[in-house]
Scaffold this active site. Structure first.
Site, PDB file in Angstrom:
ATOM      1  N   GLU A 150       0.772  -1.207  -0.044  1.00 28.50           N
ATOM      2  CA  GLU A 150       0.003  -0.014   0.003  1.00 28.50           C
ATOM      3  C   GLU A 150       0.934   1.207   0.012  1.00 28.50           C
ATOM      4  O   GLU A 150       0.713   2.015   0.820  1.00 28.50           O
ATOM      5  CB  GLU A 150      -0.871   0.032   1.200  1.00 28.50           C
ATOM      6  CG  GLU A 150      -2.105  -0.852   1.114  1.00 28.50           C
ATOM      7  CD  GLU A 150      -2.911  -1.171   2.058  1.00 28.50           C
ATOM      8  OE1 GLU A 150      -4.187  -1.574   2.128  1.00 28.50           O
ATOM      9  OE2 GLU A 150      -2.616  -0.674   3.274  1.00 28.50           O
ATOM     10  N   GLU A 313      -6.699  -7.539  -1.174  1.00 24.50           N
ATOM     11  CA  GLU A 313      -7.326  -7.479   0.290  1.00 24.50           C
ATOM     12  C   GLU A 313      -8.617  -7.324   0.347  1.00 24.50           C
ATOM     13  O   GLU A 313      -8.996  -6.413  -0.523  1.00 24.50           O
ATOM     14  CB  GLU A 313      -6.303  -6.565   1.291  1.00 24.50           C
ATOM     15  CG  GLU A 313      -5.081  -6.867   1.484  1.00 24.50           C
ATOM     16  CD  GLU A 313      -4.468  -5.835   2.455  1.00 24.50           C
ATOM     17  OE1 GLU A 313      -5.380  -5.156   3.012  1.00 24.50           O
ATOM     18  OE2 GLU A 313      -3.262  -5.690   2.384  1.00 24.50           O
TER      19      GLU A 313
END
Length: 687
Positions: A150, A313
């Site tokens: 991320e 995710e």
């Protein structure tokens, strides 16, 4: 194909055995088997464990768990662990620490806490990636590399290293100081630079401040826009260095990093060019519109020309970091997982497989809850989905979504719009794009979300919401598209500036003026309490006589365009609000204001129908989503019921076999249970 080494929809997620004693590992593997989990993402934040000091590397734990997973038939998505640097690094090499917007040097803590232009970070992150690649290049469990995690999740950095790097970036982009001064319009307020060392980063110490609604304001949009470009490029350079380190040893193993949908700080169209596979993390709120989540999937799919992507995710149940962390209701996790598959995902991965016992993610949902056994609602639902994905096998792998409508989405345009010192703080680029997407979604009409660089020739309709920034060559590209028979829609506040946020002189909408056949004389910004009206001309069928509009109203004059609707109020009553200009064999539409949702829901389906673009199924009930994936000429229709109650769906003449249940659907009307999904292998359907 993402899944060539394990030919099915991968199922699993983030696993942190480094947080647990070894007896727990064996229990986890037992439950993974029950749940049908066949891929685990390892090593995401284990840098400190792998490298306890500058010289020592210890991968014994990782060796053991890689071997155990492989023995149990579980493949590995192996992260490089560089999402958070170790404490010893921050203590010994403070250049790795970021400096914040107000000039304060950070201390060790949090994650994504590294300066992207730190020589220390780049040195040790690349070294870690290469050591992992050397060690595991031949390990049979290794399926894919996951670089960092991320990117961009922390604030931007304003340290001296970043400032020096920004000057070098500007030299590479512009060549000379004269060109920098032109691009940034530094004659304004006496900001002319005479030496490269005069250039400083735009921050709370120089050009920027936090304004209304927490929005960053700036005196010089050109400087701030380039700093955002530079920051995105700096993080991308870090990614590329690790990418090259692992590719040197594993050239045939794909490489990705997890993106975050419409994440503002990074230009994902640029990033995707350096990713073998796009992956992203999907975390809608309880009340996020389903069409918005669908648009994010489509945005991620569009980053690499429609190639399938990885859902890296999602949570099996609740999140932990939103203001109100609601549970996913029974069936919703499964439904939202299939929504991702319907829109191009070839993996379903969770964060996380086992809940942490401490720190800020201990209440984030997991396949294995704190109770530690399989007798929970969440686990049962995960196991059901795992069994279904096992049954589907490779049927859907590498299938493509087909669309005749494209929505143009551009990160640099987004940055520039929301750095603008006018006309209104209410203008949000993503929201305006979503208004168009939502109207198509509700009509069952598929849309790709693509870059301005994309090939548009395969689309019958292209929508460019709020195309404020028109980059070099884009106006010509759109003219050629329309001239060849395409239909273009753009909106208010379009065609205003070039890629340096400098206004194009000669009248708005600048380079788009000839194509659109209009001139925008003024731009009115309405208060939130103010509304105007769109009055449709000629009593057009399917339209109400009038609709509300607001936020921005362009005051436009036709220069050959046909007026389809006018304003109903204020001193510009009767001026055009919607126009269409015939251009070559096609047409270019200009919507001069932001309308209520009902206008787009009435207008877009009619415009699509006129272009031969039809919904997949006849009018679906509210809350029922449809999309289509195609593989080897075989079409798979997804029908998803986001409502808690059963809905009757009219399939019209479509018929086929529903793959999950094996049920034959013979067309006509059928009932779809609440929060349920059909995946129908169609016997006959013309697209």
């Amino acid at each position: 194909m993402i899944n060539a080494s394990k030919p099915k929809i991968w199922y699993g997620g983030d696993y942190n055995p480094d947080q647990w004693e070894k007896p727990v590992w064996n229990e986890d593997l037992r439950m993974f088997k029950i749940a049908g989990i066949d891929v685990a993402t390892l090593n995401v934040f284990a840098w400190a464990k792998n490298q306890p000091d500058e010289e020592t590397y210890d991968f014994a734990w990782l060796d053991e768990i890689m071997d155990k997973l492989h023995a149990d038939g579980v493949g590995v998505c192996l992260a490089t662990s560089t999402g958070a640097h170790p404490a010893w690094m921050a203590r010994k090499y403070p250049d790795v620490l970021q400096v914040d917007f107000n000039g304060r040097k950070r201390k060790f803590g949090g994650r994504h806490n590294s300066c992207p232009n730190s020589p220390t970070f780049r040195k040790y992150s690349v070294r870690m990636a290469e050591k992992l690649a050397e060690r595991y290049k031949d390990h049979p469990a290794l399926l894919i590399w996951h670089i960092n995690n991320e990117y961009g999740g922390a604030g931007n950095c304003y340290c001296d290293n970043c400032e020096a790097a920004f000057r070098e970036w500007a030299k590479a982009r512009y060549g000379t100081l004269d060109e920098v001064n032109r691009a940034w319009n530094t004659a304004f307020w006496g900001h002319t630079f005479h030496d490269w060392e005069d250039i400083v980063l735009p921050s709370g110490l120089s050009e920027e401040w936090f304004g209304a609604n927490g929005r960053t304001e700036t005196n010089f949009q050109g400087i701030s826009l380039d700093y955002v470009r530079f920051h995105s490029d700096s993080l991308l350079e870090c990614y590329k260095l690790e990418y090259e380190a692992v590719k040197k040893h594993t050239p045939d193993i794909p490489v990705t990093t997890n993106l975050m949908g419409a994440f503002k700080k990074l230009d994902y169209h640029k990033w995707a060019k350096y990713m073998d596979v796009v992956s992203w993390d999907n975390y809608p709120s309880f009340d996020t519109p389903h069409s918005y989540t669908a648009m994010m999937h489509d945005l991620m799919r569009g980053l690499k020309d429609g190639q399938p992507f990885m859902l890296m995710e999602q949570t099996p149940s609740q999140q932990n970091w939103q203001p109100y962390n609601s549970l996913k209701r029974p069936g919703v996790m499964r439904l939202w997982s299939y929504q991702a598959v319907a829109r191009g995902a070839d993996t379903i991965l969770f964060f996380q497989l086992r809940r942490s016992i401490g720190a800020c993610e201990k209440y984030h949902g997991a396949v294995i809850e704190h109770v530690g056994h399989e007798h929970t609602r969440v686990f049962r639902e995960c196991a059901q989905l795992g069994a279904e994905l096992g049954k589907l096998g490779d049927t859907l792998l590498d299938a493509r979504v087909k669309a005749k409508v494209a929505i143009l989405f551009d990160w640099e345009n987004w940055w520039a719009i929301e750095m603008s010192s006018g006309p209104t703080i209410a203008l949000r680029y993503v929201d305006e794009a979503h208004k168009f997407y939502d109207a198509l979604y509700r009509s069952g009409i598929a849309a790709d979300v693509v870059s301005v660089e994309a090939d548009l020739s395969g689309y019958d309709l292209v929508i460019a919401p709020v195309m404020y920034m028109v980059k070099k060559g884009v106006a010509d590209k759109l003219e050629k598209y329309v001239e060849a028979g395409g239909a273009l829609i753009t909106t208010f506040f379009s065609g205003i500036v070039d890629e340096n946020d400098l206004v194009k002189l000669g009248g708005y909408p600048g380079e788009l003026r000839k194509l659109l056949g209009i001139w925008a004389e003024e731009i009115d910004a309405l208060l939130p309490s103010q509304r105007n009206r769109i009055i449709v001309q000629g009593g057009a069928p399917g339209f109400k006589p009038e609709y509300e509009c607001g936020m921005i109203c362009d005051l436009i004059h036709s220069e050959g365009a046909e007026v389809k609707a006018v304003y109903g109020d204020d001193f510009y009553r009767g001026m055009p609000a919607l126009t269409v200009n015939k251009f070559g064999s096609g047409e270019a539409w200009y919507l001069a204001t932001s309308p209520e949702a009902a206008f787009l829901r009435d207008w877009l389906p009619q415009l699509c129908a006129s272009r031969g673009i039809a919904p997949l199924v006849p009018a679906s009930p509210e809350g029922v989503e449809t999309t289509l994936r195609v593989k080897d000429g075989i079409e798979y229709l997804f029908v998803l019921n986001h409502n808690a109650e059963a809905e009757t769906v009219d399939l019209g003449e479509l018929s086929g076999i529903e793959l999950i249940s094996g049920r034959a659907l013979q067309g006509g009307k059928a009932e779809l249970a609440g929060h349920d999904v059909w995946i129908v292998k169609l016997q006959q359907h013309q697209t």
